[in-house]
Scaffold this motif. Sequence first.
Motif, PDB file in Angstrom:
ATOM      1  N   THR A  73     -11.519  85.174  86.882  1.00  0.00           N
ATOM      2  CA  THR A  73     -11.192  84.131  86.398  1.00  0.00           C
ATOM      3  C   THR A  73     -11.799  84.130  84.782  1.00  0.00           C
ATOM      4  O   THR A  73     -11.206  83.721  83.812  1.00  0.00           O
ATOM      5  CB  THR A  73     -11.661  82.767  87.037  1.00  0.00           C
ATOM      6  OG1 THR A  73     -11.260  82.684  88.361  1.00  0.00           O
ATOM      7  CG2 THR A  73     -11.610  81.507  86.169  1.00  0.00           C
ATOM      8  N   SER A 111     -16.646  78.124  86.794  1.00  0.00           N
ATOM      9  CA  SER A 111     -15.756  77.968  87.578  1.00  0.00           C
ATOM     10  C   SER A 111     -16.182  78.749  88.830  1.00  0.00           C
ATOM     11  O   SER A 111     -15.292  79.231  89.783  1.00  0.00           O
ATOM     12  CB  SER A 111     -14.282  78.732  86.914  1.00  0.00           C
ATOM     13  OG  SER A 111     -14.854  80.253  86.784  1.00  0.00           O
ATOM     14  N   ASN A 152      -6.681  79.029  86.973  1.00  0.00           N
ATOM     15  CA  ASN A 152      -8.056  78.621  87.280  1.00  0.00           C
ATOM     16  C   ASN A 152      -8.833  78.410  85.863  1.00  0.00           C
ATOM     17  O   ASN A 152      -9.551  77.570  85.772  1.00  0.00           O
ATOM     18  CB  ASN A 152      -8.693  79.357  88.346  1.00  0.00           C
ATOM     19  CG  ASN A 152     -10.028  78.667  88.817  1.00  0.00           C
ATOM     20  OD1 ASN A 152      -9.861  77.422  89.230  1.00  0.00           O
ATOM     21  ND2 ASN A 152     -10.930  79.329  89.109  1.00  0.00           N
TER      22      ASN A 152
END
Length: 222
Positions: free
Chosen positions: A43, A71, A129
Amino acid sequence: MRRGNKLAASLGAFLRVLCDLMVLNILWLLCSLPVVTVGPATTALCCVSLKLARGEPVATLRSFFGEMKRSLGQALLLGLIGLAGLAVAVVDWRFALAQTGAVRTLFFAIAVIVSAVVLAFWAWAFALNAGFQNSLGGTIKNAFSLAFVEPGKTLLIWIAFAVPVLCAVLLPTEVVLYIGWAYVLFAVAAPAYIAARQQVKVFARFGGPAARIEPEQDNFYQ
């Protein structure tokens, strides 16, 4: 003179991106070593790659670790899901290869379908994401939706990541060892950047950060 200045600026922008990708690749490798952290690391990789593709100024270290921290929870789950999917795909292929006749053909077809689903997840889930605030289920659903509505860009993303793998498999061992430094410096970050140049165009249509990769704006051409 103006042409010379433009060429020098383009070369400087190219070298800056190259340096960022080198740092990014090493960061991803180090942060993925525990394996379970591959989700947050990927991510973060996508976050920085998307910024580079949009021509934004990037503090690579700060952006990478800042995104990993932001995240962490959801990215961990995405990473575990992605790893589980890869494991299932590998088992399917091994099982198919062990069969014969019509049964082998059937399980080859199943393995291809499973692999396509898993690769579609990896192509879009981590970039989504990084680029959007969404639930885990929403991110997964959107990843498969984008793979379905953007098959051309999904295929380009697959090809970008497949090239280093195919080179490692098909080239003689001596050649792979000779160019091993390129894998340490670019094998993941360079394909991620190529993928990001496709992803920003799609994300801009869905309320994400605007794409900015036209020739007159691209960081390779400024």
